[in-house]
Design an enzyme around this catalytic site. Structure first.
Site, short mmCIF file in Angstrom:
data_model
loop_
_atom_site.label_atom_id
_atom_site.label_comp_id
_atom_site.label_asym_id
_atom_site.label_seq_id
_atom_site.Cartn_x
_atom_site.Cartn_y
_atom_site.Cartn_z
CB CYS A 13 -0.98 -0.01 1.18
SG CYS A 13 -0.22 0.02 2.81
CG ASN A 16 4.20 -1.73 5.35
OD1 ASN A 16 5.30 -2.07 5.76
ND2 ASN A 16 3.23 -2.60 5.26
CB CYS A 18 -3.86 1.67 7.00
SG CYS A 18 -3.63 3.14 8.02
NE ARG A 19 -4.50 1.62 1.70
CZ ARG A 19 -4.29 2.36 0.63
NH1 ARG A 19 -5.17 2.32 -0.37
NH2 ARG A 19 -3.24 3.14 0.56
CB SER A 20 0.19 -3.51 2.80
OG SER A 20 1.04 -2.60 3.42
CG ASP A 130 -5.19 6.18 2.15
OD1 ASP A 130 -5.27 5.89 3.36
OD2 ASP A 130 -4.31 6.91 1.67
P1 4NP Z 1 -1.85 2.83 4.05
O1 4NP Z 1 -2.51 4.18 4.60
O2 4NP Z 1 -1.28 3.15 2.68
O3 4NP Z 1 -3.00 1.90 3.98
O4 4NP Z 1 -0.80 2.44 5.05
C1 4NP Z 1 -1.82 5.39 4.65
C2 4NP Z 1 -0.98 5.66 5.70
C3 4NP Z 1 -0.33 6.87 5.78
C4 4NP Z 1 -0.51 7.81 4.79
C5 4NP Z 1 -1.34 7.55 3.73
C6 4NP Z 1 -2.00 6.33 3.67
N1 4NP Z 1 0.15 9.06 4.89
O5 4NP Z 1 -0.13 9.93 4.05
O6 4NP Z 1 0.97 9.27 5.80
#
Ligand code: 4NP
Length: 163
Positions: A13, A16, A18-20, A130
């Site tokens: 993702c 790294n 939340c989703r992955s 996201d």
């Molecule tokens: P992820 O979510 O891609 O599912 O881990 C996010 C975590 C942090 C951010 C964006 C998406 N960020 O902009 O910091």
């Protein structure tokens, strides 16, 4: 125990956190419950580097824990060029992740490994949204989508690799 190389799956993702990591925790559990821990290797990474070394987002960890997945031991890492060679499946959460991973591709073989995780689901939703800047419902949605896709992914891997 077989000495054959493990089938390897990398969930990807943006951050790294939340989703992955959720897909990592859910799929790892499914693999272990199926007794395939010595045949399938599971990992996750983010295309961005902002959260490297951090545990998953607390909101995501809380939702995962409600479903019985403890994500606390995971640590964010950034996707590396070698990952495109080292993993058999590069499973991305959304089309922006897909484009970002495709930017790192140097050989056609690598391109063939990249797929949207939700392509394994029959549902019309093809991207895991996201959840980072949204409310709690986004984290539950991530969990629902990821659980469904990971179950089907395991069925597919067993078929593809005779596991
Ligand atoms: P992820 O979510 O891609 O599912 O881990 C996010 C975590 C942090 C951010 C964006 C998406 N960020 O902009 O910091």
């Amino acid at each position: 125990m077989s000495t054959a190389k493990k089938v390897s799956v990398l969930f990807i993702c943006l951050g790294n956190i939340c989703r992955s990591p959720t897909a990592d925790g859910v799929f790892r559990r499914l693999v272990e419950d199926a007794g395939l821990g010595d045949q399938i290797h599971v990992d996750s990474a983010g295309t961005g580097d902002w959260h490297v070394g951090k545990a998953p987002d607390e909101r995501m960890q809380a939702v995962a824990m409600e479903r019985g997945y403890d994500l606390s031991a995971l640590k964010a890492r950034q996707l590396q060029a070698e990952d495109l060679d080292n993993f058999d499946y590069l499973l991305v959460m959304d089309k922006q992740n897909q484009a970002d991973v495709e930017d790192l591709v140097t050989e056609l073989e690598q391109m063939d490994k990249i797929r949207l995780l939700l392509s394994f689901n029959p549902s019309a939703i093809k991207e895991v949204p996201d959840p980072y800047y949204g409310g709690d419902s986004g984290f539950y949605q991530v969990m629902d989508l990821v659980e469904g896709a990971c179950k089907r992914l395991l069925v597919q891997l067993r078929k593809n690799h005779d596991l």
